[in-house]
Design a protein around this motif. Structure first.
Motif, PDB file in Angstrom:
ATOM      1  N   PRO A   1       0.828  -1.213   0.000  1.00  0.00           N
ATOM      2  CA  PRO A   1       0.000   0.000   0.000  1.00  0.00           C
ATOM      3  C   PRO A   1       0.860   1.260   0.000  1.00  0.00           C
ATOM      4  O   PRO A   1       2.058   1.223   0.299  1.00  0.00           O
ATOM      5  CB  PRO A   1      -0.810  -0.128   1.289  1.00  0.00           C
ATOM      6  CG  PRO A   1       0.026  -1.003   2.172  1.00  0.00           C
ATOM      7  CD  PRO A   1       0.699  -1.972   1.250  1.00  0.00           C
ATOM      8  N   ALA A   2       0.243   2.358  -0.311  1.00  0.00           N
ATOM      9  CA  ALA A   2       0.965   3.628  -0.394  1.00  0.00           C
ATOM     10  C   ALA A   2       1.403   4.079   0.993  1.00  0.00           C
ATOM     11  O   ALA A   2       0.847   3.668   2.020  1.00  0.00           O
ATOM     12  CB  ALA A   2       0.083   4.690  -1.038  1.00  0.00           C
ATOM     13  N   GLU A   3       2.437   4.921   1.009  1.00  0.00           N
ATOM     14  CA  GLU A   3       2.918   5.488   2.266  1.00  0.00           C
ATOM     15  C   GLU A   3       1.771   6.188   2.993  1.00  0.00           C
ATOM     16  O   GLU A   3       0.932   6.849   2.378  1.00  0.00           O
ATOM     17  CB  GLU A   3       4.043   6.477   1.978  1.00  0.00           C
ATOM     18  CG  GLU A   3       4.646   7.116   3.219  1.00  0.00           C
ATOM     19  CD  GLU A   3       5.756   8.093   2.891  1.00  0.00           C
ATOM     20  OE1 GLU A   3       6.112   8.911   3.761  1.00  0.00           O
ATOM     21  OE2 GLU A   3       6.269   8.051   1.743  1.00  0.00           O
ATOM     22  N   GLY A   4       1.708   5.999   4.302  1.00  0.00           N
ATOM     23  CA  GLY A   4       0.635   6.575   5.088  1.00  0.00           C
ATOM     24  C   GLY A   4      -0.429   5.569   5.461  1.00  0.00           C
ATOM     25  O   GLY A   4      -1.217   5.808   6.390  1.00  0.00           O
ATOM     26  N   ASP A   5      -0.460   4.435   4.762  1.00  0.00           N
ATOM     27  CA  ASP A   5      -1.409   3.381   5.119  1.00  0.00           C
ATOM     28  C   ASP A   5      -1.075   2.837   6.506  1.00  0.00           C
ATOM     29  O   ASP A   5       0.098   2.821   6.919  1.00  0.00           O
ATOM     30  CB  ASP A   5      -1.344   2.253   4.078  1.00  0.00           C
ATOM     31  CG  ASP A   5      -2.433   1.224   4.277  1.00  0.00           C
ATOM     32  OD1 ASP A   5      -3.494   1.348   3.645  1.00  0.00           O
ATOM     33  OD2 ASP A   5      -2.216   0.271   5.079  1.00  0.00           O
TER      34      ASP A   5
ATOM     35  N   LYS B   1       8.265   4.832   6.612  1.00  0.00           N
ATOM     36  CA  LYS B   1       8.294   5.196   5.203  1.00  0.00           C
ATOM     37  C   LYS B   1       8.864   4.038   4.384  1.00  0.00           C
ATOM     38  O   LYS B   1       9.687   3.263   4.891  1.00  0.00           O
ATOM     39  CB  LYS B   1       9.161   6.444   4.994  1.00  0.00           C
ATOM     40  CG  LYS B   1       8.660   7.678   5.723  1.00  0.00           C
ATOM     41  CD  LYS B   1       9.582   8.857   5.460  1.00  0.00           C
ATOM     42  CE  LYS B   1       9.078  10.112   6.194  1.00  0.00           C
ATOM     43  NZ  LYS B   1       9.971  11.274   5.953  1.00  0.00           N
ATOM     44  N   PRO B   2       8.472   3.913   3.104  1.00  0.00           N
ATOM     45  CA  PRO B   2       9.026   2.841   2.258  1.00  0.00           C
ATOM     46  C   PRO B   2      10.550   2.877   2.164  1.00  0.00           C
ATOM     47  O   PRO B   2      11.188   1.843   1.978  1.00  0.00           O
ATOM     48  CB  PRO B   2       8.369   3.107   0.897  1.00  0.00           C
ATOM     49  CG  PRO B   2       7.081   3.778   1.238  1.00  0.00           C
ATOM     50  CD  PRO B   2       7.401   4.652   2.439  1.00  0.00           C
ATOM     51  N   SER B   3      11.131   4.051   2.317  1.00  0.00           N
ATOM     52  CA  SER B   3      12.596   4.154   2.255  1.00  0.00           C
ATOM     53  C   SER B   3      13.268   3.542   3.481  1.00  0.00           C
ATOM     54  O   SER B   3      14.474   3.284   3.478  1.00  0.00           O
ATOM     55  CB  SER B   3      13.018   5.619   2.127  1.00  0.00           C
ATOM     56  OG  SER B   3      12.558   6.378   3.248  1.00  0.00           O
ATOM     57  N   GLU B   4      12.490   3.286   4.537  1.00  0.00           N
ATOM     58  CA  GLU B   4      13.049   2.762   5.782  1.00  0.00           C
ATOM     59  C   GLU B   4      12.993   1.240   5.867  1.00  0.00           C
ATOM     60  O   GLU B   4      13.626   0.638   6.735  1.00  0.00           O
ATOM     61  CB  GLU B   4      12.298   3.354   6.980  1.00  0.00           C
ATOM     62  CG  GLU B   4      12.418   4.858   7.081  1.00  0.00           C
ATOM     63  CD  GLU B   4      11.525   5.441   8.162  1.00  0.00           C
ATOM     64  OE1 GLU B   4      11.764   6.586   8.576  1.00  0.00           O
ATOM     65  OE2 GLU B   4      10.591   4.734   8.602  1.00  0.00           O
ATOM     66  N   GLY B   5      12.237   0.619   5.000  1.00  0.00           N
ATOM     67  CA  GLY B   5      12.101  -0.825   5.074  1.00  0.00           C
ATOM     68  C   GLY B   5      11.029  -1.330   4.140  1.00  0.00           C
ATOM     69  O   GLY B   5      10.673  -0.661   3.161  1.00  0.00           O
ATOM     70  N   SER B   6      10.477  -2.500   4.444  1.00  0.00           N
ATOM     71  CA  SER B   6       9.523  -3.150   3.546  1.00  0.00           C
ATOM     72  C   SER B   6       8.420  -3.829   4.341  1.00  0.00           C
ATOM     73  O   SER B   6       8.569  -4.104   5.543  1.00  0.00           O
ATOM     74  CB  SER B   6      10.237  -4.179   2.670  1.00  0.00           C
ATOM     75  OG  SER B   6      11.335  -3.613   2.007  1.00  0.00           O
ATOM     76  N   LEU B   7       7.323  -4.129   3.643  1.00  0.00           N
ATOM     77  CA  LEU B   7       6.213  -4.863   4.230  1.00  0.00           C
ATOM     78  C   LEU B   7       6.241  -6.308   3.754  1.00  0.00           C
ATOM     79  O   LEU B   7       6.515  -6.587   2.580  1.00  0.00           O
ATOM     80  CB  LEU B   7       4.879  -4.214   3.839  1.00  0.00           C
ATOM     81  CG  LEU B   7       4.627  -2.802   4.372  1.00  0.00           C
ATOM     82  CD1 LEU B   7       3.298  -2.285   3.871  1.00  0.00           C
ATOM     83  CD2 LEU B   7       4.667  -2.793   5.906  1.00  0.00           C
ATOM     84  N   TYR B   8       6.000  -7.230   4.682  1.00  0.00           N
ATOM     85  CA  TYR B   8       5.994  -8.658   4.394  1.00  0.00           C
ATOM     86  C   TYR B   8       4.712  -9.281   4.949  1.00  0.00           C
ATOM     87  O   TYR B   8       4.157  -8.811   5.951  1.00  0.00           O
ATOM     88  CB  TYR B   8       7.186  -9.364   5.052  1.00  0.00           C
ATOM     89  CG  TYR B   8       8.546  -8.900   4.597  1.00  0.00           C
ATOM     90  CD1 TYR B   8       9.260  -9.632   3.670  1.00  0.00           C
ATOM     91  CD2 TYR B   8       9.123  -7.734   5.109  1.00  0.00           C
ATOM     92  CE1 TYR B   8      10.519  -9.221   3.251  1.00  0.00           C
ATOM     93  CE2 TYR B   8      10.377  -7.319   4.698  1.00  0.00           C
ATOM     94  CZ  TYR B   8      11.073  -8.068   3.765  1.00  0.00           C
ATOM     95  OH  TYR B   8      12.321  -7.666   3.357  1.00  0.00           O
TER      96      TYR B   8
ATOM     97  N   GLU C   1      -0.289 -12.202   8.715  1.00  0.00           N
ATOM     98  CA  GLU C   1      -0.352 -10.795   9.090  1.00  0.00           C
ATOM     99  C   GLU C   1       0.704 -10.032   8.319  1.00  0.00           C
ATOM    100  O   GLU C   1       1.703 -10.596   7.861  1.00  0.00           O
ATOM    101  CB  GLU C   1      -0.125 -10.625  10.596  1.00  0.00           C
ATOM    102  CG  GLU C   1       1.225 -11.131  11.094  1.00  0.00           C
ATOM    103  CD  GLU C   1       1.439 -10.851  12.572  1.00  0.00           C
ATOM    104  OE1 GLU C   1       1.136  -9.721  12.998  1.00  0.00           O
ATOM    105  OE2 GLU C   1       1.911 -11.753  13.286  1.00  0.00           O
ATOM    106  N   ILE C   2       0.471  -8.756   8.145  1.00  0.00           N
ATOM    107  CA  ILE C   2       1.416  -7.899   7.448  1.00  0.00           C
ATOM    108  C   ILE C   2       2.291  -7.205   8.482  1.00  0.00           C
ATOM    109  O   ILE C   2       1.788  -6.608   9.436  1.00  0.00           O
ATOM    110  CB  ILE C   2       0.687  -6.864   6.587  1.00  0.00           C
ATOM    111  CG1 ILE C   2      -0.114  -7.558   5.490  1.00  0.00           C
ATOM    112  CG2 ILE C   2       1.690  -5.895   5.950  1.00  0.00           C
ATOM    113  CD1 ILE C   2      -0.910  -6.610   4.613  1.00  0.00           C
ATOM    114  N   VAL C   3       3.624  -7.328   8.308  1.00  0.00           N
ATOM    115  CA  VAL C   3       4.561  -6.751   9.266  1.00  0.00           C
ATOM    116  C   VAL C   3       5.562  -5.875   8.519  1.00  0.00           C
ATOM    117  O   VAL C   3       5.844  -6.080   7.334  1.00  0.00           O
ATOM    118  CB  VAL C   3       5.307  -7.836  10.056  1.00  0.00           C
ATOM    119  CG1 VAL C   3       4.340  -8.657  10.886  1.00  0.00           C
ATOM    120  CG2 VAL C   3       6.101  -8.743   9.119  1.00  0.00           C
ATOM    121  N   PHE C   4       6.120  -4.913   9.220  1.00  0.00           N
ATOM    122  CA  PHE C   4       7.154  -4.045   8.676  1.00  0.00           C
ATOM    123  C   PHE C   4       8.510  -4.512   9.176  1.00  0.00           C
ATOM    124  O   PHE C   4       8.675  -4.856  10.348  1.00  0.00           O
ATOM    125  CB  PHE C   4       6.919  -2.598   9.109  1.00  0.00           C
ATOM    126  CG  PHE C   4       8.052  -1.669   8.748  1.00  0.00           C
ATOM    127  CD1 PHE C   4       8.140  -1.100   7.486  1.00  0.00           C
ATOM    128  CD2 PHE C   4       9.044  -1.377   9.682  1.00  0.00           C
ATOM    129  CE1 PHE C   4       9.183  -0.249   7.157  1.00  0.00           C
ATOM    130  CE2 PHE C   4      10.096  -0.530   9.353  1.00  0.00           C
ATOM    131  CZ  PHE C   4      10.165   0.032   8.089  1.00  0.00           C
TER     132      PHE C   4
END
Length: 267
Positions: A65-69, A76-83, A98-101
């Motif tokens: 999803p877009a930043e802010g979700d 922020k997407p520049s800081e890591g990723s969603l899995y 579950e979705i984790v950062f």
């Protein structure tokens, strides 16, 4: 990290490289990881890559999803990723996905260990098994040039995996051939050899040949039997915070047989 040996009791089985024929590239089954002495496949096509520290599978989101979700939890997407994170259970069930950062700070160990993934990628690549060819085809002659070459030595395409901020690429390289006819008769060649053509006459092979000092009449079946081994290597290039390069040996071999005749000279 995936299949970590430190702090998790994890272990990884190493498939034995094929020394025979077969079209599966010598794979002996999925590579296994361990969590609390229970083994799980290191990679699952649906759940992703197993992390032996946590006992869970992680798969990068294809369309995050877009930043802010809310899923980013303020990151922020520049800081890591969603899995997606899925934790299998010993009773055959599994915890809900579950979705984790996960952050990708410089020097941090990514949730996906690319060194382990390089070995998984190499294991799934179809490294060709050599098909031995010789000339003369039916019967060679003592002290006469014999041409040796292996058919089918086409390197598989490179295989790669990318995660945010890092990647791993595995490229196949042929590092020579070994022809072993037994009793010390061994030929090491830098290439797969040159196929013989009648236009070459009685010339020697330019890159892979041999001359037998004795005939094979005294051997079982009247032939020399042995093996031809292709010394494939998987060249690994990892980019990102923990960049590195290394090679993994992936030999492939097959059997061969050759009749060598003595030349009788009449005075």
């Amino acid at each position: 990290m995936i299949c970590s040996h430190a702090g998790s009791g994890g272990s990884t089985s190493t498939p034995r490289p094929s020394q025979g024929g077969g079209g599966d590239g010598g794979n002996s089954g999925p590579q296994l990881c361990s969590y609390h002495d229970v083994q799980w496949a290191c990679y699952d096509p649906e759940r992703g890559y197993f992390n032996s520290d946590w006992g869970c599978y992680f798969r990068p989101l294809d369309n995050p999803p877009a930043e802010g979700d809310d899923a980013w939890k303020g990151h922020k997407p520049s800081e890591g990723s969603l899995y997606t994170k899925v934790c299998p259970q010993t009773n055959g069930g599994q915890g809900g996905a579950e979705i984790v950062f996960q952050g990708n700070a410089p020097g941090a160990t990514p949730v996906i260990d690319l060194t382990v993934q390089a070995k998984l990628l190499a294991d799934r690549m179809a490294f060709p098994t050599p098909k031995a060819s010789v000339a003369p085809k039916d019967t060679a002659v003592v002290k006469a040039p014999v041409w040796l070459w292996a058919e089918g030595m086409v390197a598989p395409k490179p295989s790669s995996l990318a995660v945010p901020g890092a990647s791993v690429t595995v490229t196949a390289q042929l590092n020579g051939m070994t022809w072993d006819f037994g009793q010390g008769m061994v030929v090491d060649c830098a290439t797969a050899g040159t196929p013989y053509d009648p236009k070459y006459g009685d010339a020697k092979s330019p890159d892979c040949g041999y001359e037998f000092a004795v005939g094979s009449g005294a051997r079982q079946g009247g032939v020399f039997t042995g093996t031809v081994t292709a010394h494939w290597r998987a060249h690994v290039v990892i980019t990102g915070p923990n960049a590195k390069t290394f090679d993994i040996d992936m030999p492939r071999g097959s059997d061969l047989a050759l009749k060598v005749a003595e030349v009788q000279v009449l005075n």
